[in-house]
Scaffold this motif. Structure first.
Motif, short mmCIF file in Angstrom:
data_model
loop_
_atom_site.label_atom_id
_atom_site.label_comp_id
_atom_site.label_asym_id
_atom_site.label_seq_id
_atom_site.Cartn_x
_atom_site.Cartn_y
_atom_site.Cartn_z
N SER A 189 0.82 -1.21 0.00
CA SER A 189 0.00 0.00 0.00
C SER A 189 0.85 1.26 0.00
CB SER A 189 -0.94 0.00 1.21
OG SER A 189 -0.23 0.25 2.42
N VAL A 190 2.08 1.15 0.47
CA VAL A 190 2.97 2.31 0.54
C VAL A 190 3.87 2.41 -0.69
CG1 VAL A 190 4.89 3.38 1.82
CG2 VAL A 190 2.98 2.33 3.06
N LEU A 191 4.47 1.28 -1.09
CA LEU A 191 5.50 1.32 -2.13
C LEU A 191 5.14 0.55 -3.39
CD1 LEU A 191 8.76 0.92 0.02
CD2 LEU A 191 7.86 2.99 -1.06
N GLY A 192 4.00 -0.14 -3.41
CA GLY A 192 3.60 -0.90 -4.59
C GLY A 192 3.82 -2.39 -4.40
N SER A 193 3.16 -3.17 -5.22
CA SER A 193 3.24 -4.62 -5.13
C SER A 193 4.51 -5.14 -5.80
CB SER A 193 2.02 -5.26 -5.81
OG SER A 193 0.83 -4.87 -5.17
N PHE A 194 4.83 -6.39 -5.50
CA PHE A 194 5.98 -7.03 -6.14
C PHE A 194 5.67 -7.32 -7.61
CE2 PHE A 194 7.15 -8.02 -1.78
CZ PHE A 194 8.54 -7.94 -1.82
N THR A 195 6.63 -7.03 -8.48
CA THR A 195 6.54 -7.44 -9.87
C THR A 195 7.34 -8.72 -10.11
OG1 THR A 195 8.42 -6.02 -10.46
CG2 THR A 195 6.21 -5.09 -10.68
N GLU A 196 8.31 -8.97 -9.27
CA GLU A 196 9.05 -10.23 -9.29
C GLU A 196 9.65 -10.45 -7.91
OE1 GLU A 196 13.28 -9.81 -11.05
OE2 GLU A 196 12.03 -8.53 -12.31
N GLN A 224 11.19 -19.33 9.56
CA GLN A 224 12.15 -18.46 8.89
C GLN A 224 11.67 -18.23 7.46
OE1 GLN A 224 14.93 -17.05 10.27
NE2 GLN A 224 14.62 -18.07 12.24
N ILE A 225 11.41 -16.97 7.12
CA ILE A 225 10.93 -16.63 5.78
C ILE A 225 11.71 -15.41 5.28
CG2 ILE A 225 8.93 -15.98 4.38
CD1 ILE A 225 7.21 -17.09 6.75
N ALA A 226 12.34 -15.56 4.14
CA ALA A 226 13.11 -14.48 3.54
C ALA A 226 12.59 -14.21 2.13
CB ALA A 226 14.59 -14.82 3.49
N VAL A 227 12.30 -12.95 1.84
CA VAL A 227 11.76 -12.56 0.54
C VAL A 227 12.58 -11.40 -0.02
CG1 VAL A 227 9.72 -11.72 -0.70
CG2 VAL A 227 9.44 -13.19 1.30
N THR A 228 12.98 -11.50 -1.27
CA THR A 228 13.60 -10.38 -1.97
C THR A 228 12.93 -10.22 -3.32
OG1 THR A 228 15.29 -11.79 -3.01
CG2 THR A 228 15.85 -10.77 -0.90
N GLY A 229 12.90 -8.99 -3.80
CA GLY A 229 12.26 -8.78 -5.10
C GLY A 229 12.24 -7.33 -5.49
N ILE A 230 11.49 -7.04 -6.57
CA ILE A 230 11.37 -5.69 -7.11
C ILE A 230 9.91 -5.27 -7.05
CG2 ILE A 230 11.67 -4.25 -9.16
CD1 ILE A 230 13.95 -6.08 -10.00
N LEU A 231 9.68 -4.05 -6.55
CA LEU A 231 8.33 -3.51 -6.43
C LEU A 231 7.95 -2.76 -7.71
CD1 LEU A 231 8.60 -2.18 -2.76
CD2 LEU A 231 7.70 -4.39 -3.53
N GLU A 232 6.66 -2.42 -7.82
CA GLU A 232 6.14 -1.80 -9.04
C GLU A 232 6.92 -0.57 -9.51
OE1 GLU A 232 2.10 -1.24 -7.93
OE2 GLU A 232 1.41 -3.11 -8.84
N PRO A 233 7.31 0.35 -8.60
CA PRO A 233 8.06 1.52 -9.09
C PRO A 233 9.52 1.20 -9.42
CG PRO A 233 6.95 1.94 -6.98
CD PRO A 233 6.98 0.47 -7.19
#
Length: 242
Positions: A189-196, A224-233
């Motif tokens: 809601s602040v920075l956009g959803s993940f695109t990948e 233990q959960i780790a997530v990395t990715g790129i957001l919409e912007p």
């Protein structure tokens, strides 16, 4: 559905929120696990109609919106009962125990032209909305990256009576589905959803101990959960829940 005189999310969050909006909503009915517990809760919170089953509640003409605030494994049955009675439904997150249940409920609501809502409340928090507005107004310029490190204490080395069902992955109420889901929605809601994205989830503590008795139990939920990715912007995001 699930309002108890002995605590719980409905009494701690929903009732105070409704009480703060006296002109918008009226709490008319509740249902609990038995007629006796429903009666006790009705007296405690001043609710005129109290039922020992959801079937009795959803058939009442006085009820316009049914709020489901019980444990995840029971969401499907209760939500489907309310929808079948033609009621609008607000369900706590996660909507179902797994994607298939959630899709079935959403499709059923759509087929009956009913509106449904899921309680992802982080995006409605004033501080999160303010942060979203600051970002949108360019207060910090272009966001290049963001990182979140958070703890889910219900999936630590110990558990209590109320949290025993949380450590079983099959119940659908895990660190992945509950706090991580809420956090990701607030982030989006602040920075956009993940695109990948890429993600790793594993259980490092396969055995945990009851806080009071010391009894050992198997934990199959991920801790233990780790997530990395790129957001919409285009911003790079990293998130670690542990």
């Amino acid at each position: 559905v699930g309002l108890s005189a002995h605590g719980g999310w409905a009494s701690q969050a929903h009732v105070p929120a409704l009480a703060a909006l006296p002109d918008a909503y009226e709490l008319r009915a509740l249902s609990a696990s038995s007629a006796e517990t429903a009666k006790t809760a009705g007296e405690r919170f001043g609710v005129p109609l109290a039922f020992g089953s959801v079937e009795e509640l959803v058939e009442r003409d006085e009820v316009d919106l049914v709020v489901v605030t019980v444990k995840v494994p029971h969401h499907h049955e209760l939500v489907m009962s309310a929808l079948a009675a033609g009621k609008t439904v607000l369900s706590e997150w996660p909507l179902g125990n797994g994607t298939a249940e959630a899709q079935e409920m959403a499709a059923f609501a759509h087929s009956r032209k009913l509106r449904g809502f899921v309680g992802l409340q982080a995006r409605s928090a004033p501080s999160v909305r303010y942060l979203r507005d600051l970002i949108a107004d360019g207060h910090v310029g272009e966001v290049l990256s963001t990182s979140i490190i958070a703890s889910g204490d219900s999936w630590g080395p110990t558990f209590d009576d109320g949290g025993a069902y949380l450590i079983d992955r099959d119940n659908g109420a895990t660190m992945l589905t509950i706090p991580l889901g809420h956090t990701l929605d607030g982030l989006a809601s602040v920075l956009g959803s993940f695109t990948e994205l890429n993600a790793t989830a594993t259980t490092r503590r396969s055995t945990v101990r009851h806080q009071r008795t010391g009894e050992l139990a198997a934990m199959t939920a991920e801790d233990q959960i780790a997530v990395t990715g790129i957001l919409e912007p285009g911003a790079v995001a990293s998130l670690h829940y542990r």
